[in-house]
Write a protein that holds these residues in place. Structure first.
Motif, PDB file in Angstrom:
ATOM      1  N   GLU A  41       1.029  -1.302   1.426  1.00 14.39           N
ATOM      2  CA  GLU A  41       1.769  -1.843   2.563  1.00 14.39           C
ATOM      3  C   GLU A  41       0.847  -2.733   3.385  1.00 14.39           C
ATOM      4  N   VAL A  42       1.256  -3.985   3.574  1.00 18.42           N
ATOM      5  CA  VAL A  42       0.477  -4.932   4.377  1.00 18.42           C
ATOM      6  C   VAL A  42       1.413  -5.546   5.407  1.00 18.42           C
ATOM      7  N   ASN A  43       1.011  -5.577   6.642  1.00 24.81           N
ATOM      8  CA  ASN A  43       1.840  -6.122   7.722  1.00 24.81           C
ATOM      9  C   ASN A  43       3.243  -5.515   7.714  1.00 24.81           C
ATOM     10  N   GLY A  44       3.328  -4.224   7.411  1.00 28.18           N
ATOM     11  CA  GLY A  44       4.607  -3.529   7.443  1.00 28.18           C
ATOM     12  C   GLY A  44       5.516  -3.809   6.254  1.00 28.18           C
ATOM     13  N   ARG A  45       4.968  -4.460   5.228  1.00 25.87           N
ATOM     14  CA  ARG A  45       5.782  -4.844   4.085  1.00 25.87           C
ATOM     15  C   ARG A  45       5.125  -4.347   2.802  1.00 25.87           C
ATOM     16  N   ALA A  46       5.905  -3.866   1.871  1.00 25.36           N
ATOM     17  CA  ALA A  46       5.350  -3.350   0.608  1.00 25.36           C
ATOM     18  C   ALA A  46       5.003  -4.498  -0.320  1.00 25.36           C
ATOM     19  N   ALA A  47       3.838  -4.408  -0.932  1.00 22.58           N
ATOM     20  CA  ALA A  47       3.405  -5.435  -1.885  1.00 22.58           C
ATOM     21  C   ALA A  47       2.990  -4.744  -3.173  1.00 22.58           C
ATOM     22  N   SER A  48       3.278  -5.375  -4.296  1.00 24.20           N
ATOM     23  CA  SER A  48       2.842  -4.864  -5.579  1.00 24.20           C
ATOM     24  C   SER A  48       1.489  -5.500  -5.900  1.00 24.20           C
ATOM     25  N   VAL A  49       0.452  -4.673  -6.011  1.00 27.20           N
ATOM     26  CA  VAL A  49      -0.901  -5.173  -6.251  1.00 27.20           C
ATOM     27  C   VAL A  49      -1.499  -4.440  -7.448  1.00 27.20           C
ATOM     28  N   LEU A  50      -2.726  -4.780  -7.790  1.00 25.48           N
ATOM     29  CA  LEU A  50      -3.448  -4.071  -8.849  1.00 25.48           C
ATOM     30  C   LEU A  50      -4.571  -3.261  -8.204  1.00 25.48           C
ATOM     31  N   GLU A  51      -4.963  -2.199  -8.840  1.00 22.80           N
ATOM     32  CA  GLU A  51      -6.098  -1.430  -8.330  1.00 22.80           C
ATOM     33  C   GLU A  51      -6.991  -1.001  -9.483  1.00 22.80           C
ATOM     34  N   LEU A  52      -8.241  -0.724  -9.135  1.00 23.90           N
ATOM     35  CA  LEU A  52      -9.186  -0.179 -10.090  1.00 23.90           C
ATOM     36  C   LEU A  52      -9.467   1.247  -9.624  1.00 23.90           C
ATOM     37  N   ALA A  53      -8.704   2.186 -10.183  1.00 25.81           N
ATOM     38  CA  ALA A  53      -8.789   3.569  -9.721  1.00 25.81           C
ATOM     39  C   ALA A  53      -9.935   4.271 -10.436  1.00 25.81           C
ATOM     40  N   SER A  54     -10.714   5.048  -9.661  1.00 27.79           N
ATOM     41  CA  SER A  54     -11.836   5.745 -10.267  1.00 27.79           C
ATOM     42  C   SER A  54     -11.581   7.242 -10.376  1.00 27.79           C
ATOM     43  N   GLY A  55     -10.416   7.665  -9.956  1.00 35.73           N
ATOM     44  CA  GLY A  55     -10.033   9.051 -10.183  1.00 35.73           C
ATOM     45  C   GLY A  55     -10.777  10.061  -9.330  1.00 35.73           C
ATOM     46  N   ASN A  56     -11.591   9.581  -8.383  1.00 35.55           N
ATOM     47  CA  ASN A  56     -12.348  10.526  -7.568  1.00 35.55           C
ATOM     48  C   ASN A  56     -11.836  10.570  -6.136  1.00 35.55           C
ATOM     49  N   GLY A  57     -10.648  10.030  -5.919  1.00 32.80           N
ATOM     50  CA  GLY A  57     -10.044  10.119  -4.595  1.00 32.80           C
ATOM     51  C   GLY A  57     -10.644   9.164  -3.582  1.00 32.80           C
ATOM     52  N   ALA A  58     -11.622   8.377  -3.988  1.00 36.00           N
ATOM     53  CA  ALA A  58     -12.236   7.396  -3.093  1.00 36.00           C
ATOM     54  C   ALA A  58     -12.313   6.082  -3.847  1.00 36.00           C
ATOM     55  N   PRO A  59     -12.278   4.964  -3.142  1.00 38.23           N
ATOM     56  CA  PRO A  59     -12.322   3.695  -3.875  1.00 38.23           C
ATOM     57  C   PRO A  59     -13.683   3.446  -4.506  1.00 38.23           C
ATOM     58  N   GLY A  60     -13.661   2.926  -5.706  1.00 46.45           N
ATOM     59  CA  GLY A  60     -14.890   2.462  -6.345  1.00 46.45           C
ATOM     60  C   GLY A  60     -15.754   3.567  -6.903  1.00 46.45           C
ATOM     61  N   VAL A  61     -16.991   3.189  -7.237  1.00 47.31           N
ATOM     62  CA  VAL A  61     -17.926   4.150  -7.802  1.00 47.31           C
ATOM     63  C   VAL A  61     -19.203   4.174  -6.976  1.00 47.31           C
ATOM     64  N   ARG A  62     -19.837   5.316  -6.999  1.00 46.57           N
ATOM     65  CA  ARG A  62     -21.124   5.508  -6.333  1.00 46.57           C
ATOM     66  C   ARG A  62     -22.031   6.249  -7.297  1.00 46.57           C
ATOM     67  N   LEU A  63     -23.235   5.730  -7.456  1.00 47.66           N
ATOM     68  CA  LEU A  63     -24.184   6.356  -8.372  1.00 47.66           C
ATOM     69  C   LEU A  63     -25.398   6.841  -7.601  1.00 47.66           C
ATOM     70  N   ARG A  64     -25.887   7.987  -7.999  1.00 48.67           N
ATOM     71  CA  ARG A  64     -27.086   8.582  -7.395  1.00 48.67           C
ATOM     72  C   ARG A  64     -28.330   7.860  -7.916  1.00 48.67           C
ATOM     73  N   PRO A  65     -29.455   7.987  -7.212  1.00 51.32           N
ATOM     74  CA  PRO A  65     -30.673   7.318  -7.678  1.00 51.32           C
ATOM     75  C   PRO A  65     -30.994   7.699  -9.120  1.00 51.32           C
ATOM     76  N   GLY A  66     -31.236   6.679  -9.940  1.00 47.25           N
ATOM     77  CA  GLY A  66     -31.636   6.924 -11.327  1.00 47.25           C
ATOM     78  C   GLY A  66     -30.499   7.218 -12.284  1.00 47.25           C
ATOM     79  N   GLU A  67     -29.282   7.370 -11.767  1.00 43.14           N
ATOM     80  CA  GLU A  67     -28.158   7.711 -12.640  1.00 43.14           C
ATOM     81  C   GLU A  67     -27.721   6.488 -13.451  1.00 43.14           C
ATOM     82  N   ARG A  68     -27.416   6.678 -14.725  1.00 42.05           N
ATOM     83  CA  ARG A  68     -26.885   5.564 -15.525  1.00 42.05           C
ATOM     84  C   ARG A  68     -25.437   5.309 -15.166  1.00 42.05           C
ATOM     85  N   PHE A  69     -25.002   4.087 -15.364  1.00 40.71           N
ATOM     86  CA  PHE A  69     -23.582   3.785 -15.202  1.00 40.71           C
ATOM     87  C   PHE A  69     -22.901   4.013 -16.535  1.00 40.71           C
ATOM     88  N   VAL A  70     -22.115   5.057 -16.586  1.00 37.66           N
ATOM     89  CA  VAL A  70     -21.381   5.413 -17.793  1.00 37.66           C
ATOM     90  C   VAL A  70     -19.912   5.469 -17.406  1.00 37.66           C
TER      91      VAL A  70
END
Ligand code: C2O
Ligand code: CU
Length: 457
Positions: A41-70
């Motif tokens: 919803e943007v400006n009170g109106r529904a819009a169909s958009v795309l998302e990159l869901a990471s399944g962790n309930g938060a947007p995007g990814v976060r990696l700890r020090p030294g962790e590989r990106f897998v």
């Protein structure tokens, strides 16, 4: 953003790697990334958009020090897609550029990624068509060992421009000689924006209903600010707060204090702020050349939140290289003469909205070649009437000259080349493969301002 809780079993279960694609074996637990549709919803109106869901309930990814990106990326968008890890320097076949790294993923296809990530504030976005304008993007934060030792609160500010229109229709209009670009192109005038958006979003919200982040009086905050817009250069405006820039595009710089910082398309800024006491503060992003703005609020417990309109009183000026000239990398490139200097003229932008590099649209010319182990200088010269945020894949470069004045500037992956400006960047050719060099204004890139850099042999 909390750590994702994705088990190895979840990730492997999600994979159906196409027989045509190189197989990458997941060695450990990873991210289950899904490109899919959603309603926002943007400006009170529904819009169909795309998302990159990471399944962790938060947007995007976060990696700890030294962790590989897998990660396993699954395409549930119902159309071909592919994701690029902006700021990362993976092996070429994992870089996510269709035609250079790997084919785009068809509907329901998956692909596995596994590489050692580069620490810092980065992001990931579609590199297919104009999907980035449809919001197929998310933060990618890689903590460094130094970050982990800091006593500070981290706040990610992910900035996107938004339109209710189909971006393909906007581009078609521009190429037909219409839209905001036409008037200035016809007169050879300089221009700041050639697309009018319906909103600028901060963490997917507008100032009508901004995110309010609770902070502690006297506490230290690290803002990780990402300009993930398709075509909007911005100013980060801390208002009454004083901040210190400590990194750009994920690479540490000598501290620069201030309250107003330019942030071109695709660039990132890490800014440290100390909360001066009790109260509420707006962290704003201003659209260059316009009065539109977006942002979030920082507030201590019980503080009254004042409302900020999505349109300010004054137009923000053009984003410039004022900050760039003051930046210097904490760890720059080793001092060494250039083995190869490549002239890159940024061209086009007439009434037909065709853009190019050295007078050619992407795909028209032979790749620009370089040799493994060389120190390469790219001399980026703007011959057009708009500024271009230029991004090199697969390498981070150091800004070594602006308009002929030498400097030992920031190490980064995207630099703004202003109208009539020339910016020289240096990098070591140490990541063999086929790499994109392009303007990160999505419409300019799609209309031709991109080239291939290829290693010889
Ligand atoms: Cu942000 Cu070609 O990438
Ligand atoms: Cu451009």
């Amino acid at each position: 953003m909390s750590q994702p809780k994705v088990t190895r079993r979840d990730v492997l279960g999600g994979i159906a790697v196409s027989a045509l694609l190189p197989r990458v074996v997941l060695a450990q637990a990873g991210f289950d990334l899904r490109a899919r549709r959603k309603t926002l919803e943007v400006n009170g109106r529904a819009a169909s958009v795309l998302e990159l869901a990471s399944g962790n309930g938060a947007p995007g990814v976060r990696l700890r020090p030294g962790e590989r990106f897998v990660a396993a990326l699954t395409n549930e968008a119902g159309e071909p897609t592919l994701i690029h890890w902006h700021g990362q320097t993976p092996p070429t076949e994992q870089d996510g550029v269709p035609g250079l790294s790997q084919p785009a993923l068809g509907p329901a296809a998956s692909y596995a990624y596994d590489f050692a990530p580069r620490p810092g504030t980065h992001w990931m976005h579609s590199h297919v068509g104009l999907q980035e304008q449809r919001l197929l993007a998310a933060p990618m934060i890689v903590e460094s060992a130094q970050d982990a030792g800091q006593d500070e609160q981290e706040i990610v500010l992910f900035l996107q421009d938004f339109t209710f229109r189909a971006p393909e229709e906007i581009l078609a209009e521009l190429m037909a000689g219409g839209g905001a670009h036409a008037a200035h192109a016809a007169h050879g005038m300089r221009a700041l924006n050639d697309v009018e958006h319906d909103a600028v979003l901060a963490n997917e919200r507008t100032l009508d209903d901004p995110e309010v982040v609770s902070v502690e009086a006297g506490g230290r905050v690290r803002l990780r600010v990402i300009n993930a817009t398709a075509s909007t250069n911005l100013w980060l405006d801390l208002g009454a707060l004083e901040g210190v820039v400590v990194a750009v595009d994920g690479d540490a710089v000598a501290p620069v204090a201030g309250s107003l910082f330019p942030l071109a398309i695709a660039q990132r800024l890490d800014v440290r702020v100390t909360v001066p006491g009790s109260g509420a503060w707006a962290i704003l992003a201003l659209r260059e050349g316009g009065a539109e703005r977006t942002g979030i609020m920082l507030a201590t417990t019980g503080a009254a939140i004042t409302r900020h309109a999505s349109k300010g009183e004054a137009k923000a000026p053009a984003v410039d290289l004022g900050l760039e000239r003051r930046l210097s990398a904490v760890t720059g490139l080793a001092s060494r003469p250039a083995d190869r200097t490549i002239d890159i003229a940024l061209t086009g932008g007439g009434a037909d909205y065709v853009w190019g590099i050295n007078g050619r649209r992407y795909g028209e010319g032979a790749p620009i070649t370089l040799g493994l182990g060389e120190r390469v200088h790219l001399v980026l010269r703007n011959e057009t009437t708009m500024a271009h945020p230029m991004h090199l894949h697969g390498h981070h470069f150091q800004v070594v000259a602006i308009d002929g004045t030498a400097l030992l500037g920031a190490v980064r992956d995207t630099v703004l080349v202003p109208i009539e400006g020339t910016v020289t960047v240096a990098f070591d050719a140490n990541n063999p493969g086929r790499w994109a060099l392009h303007c990160h204004n999505l419409y300019h890139m799609d209309a031709g301002m991109m080239a291939e850099l290829a290693y010889q042999g």
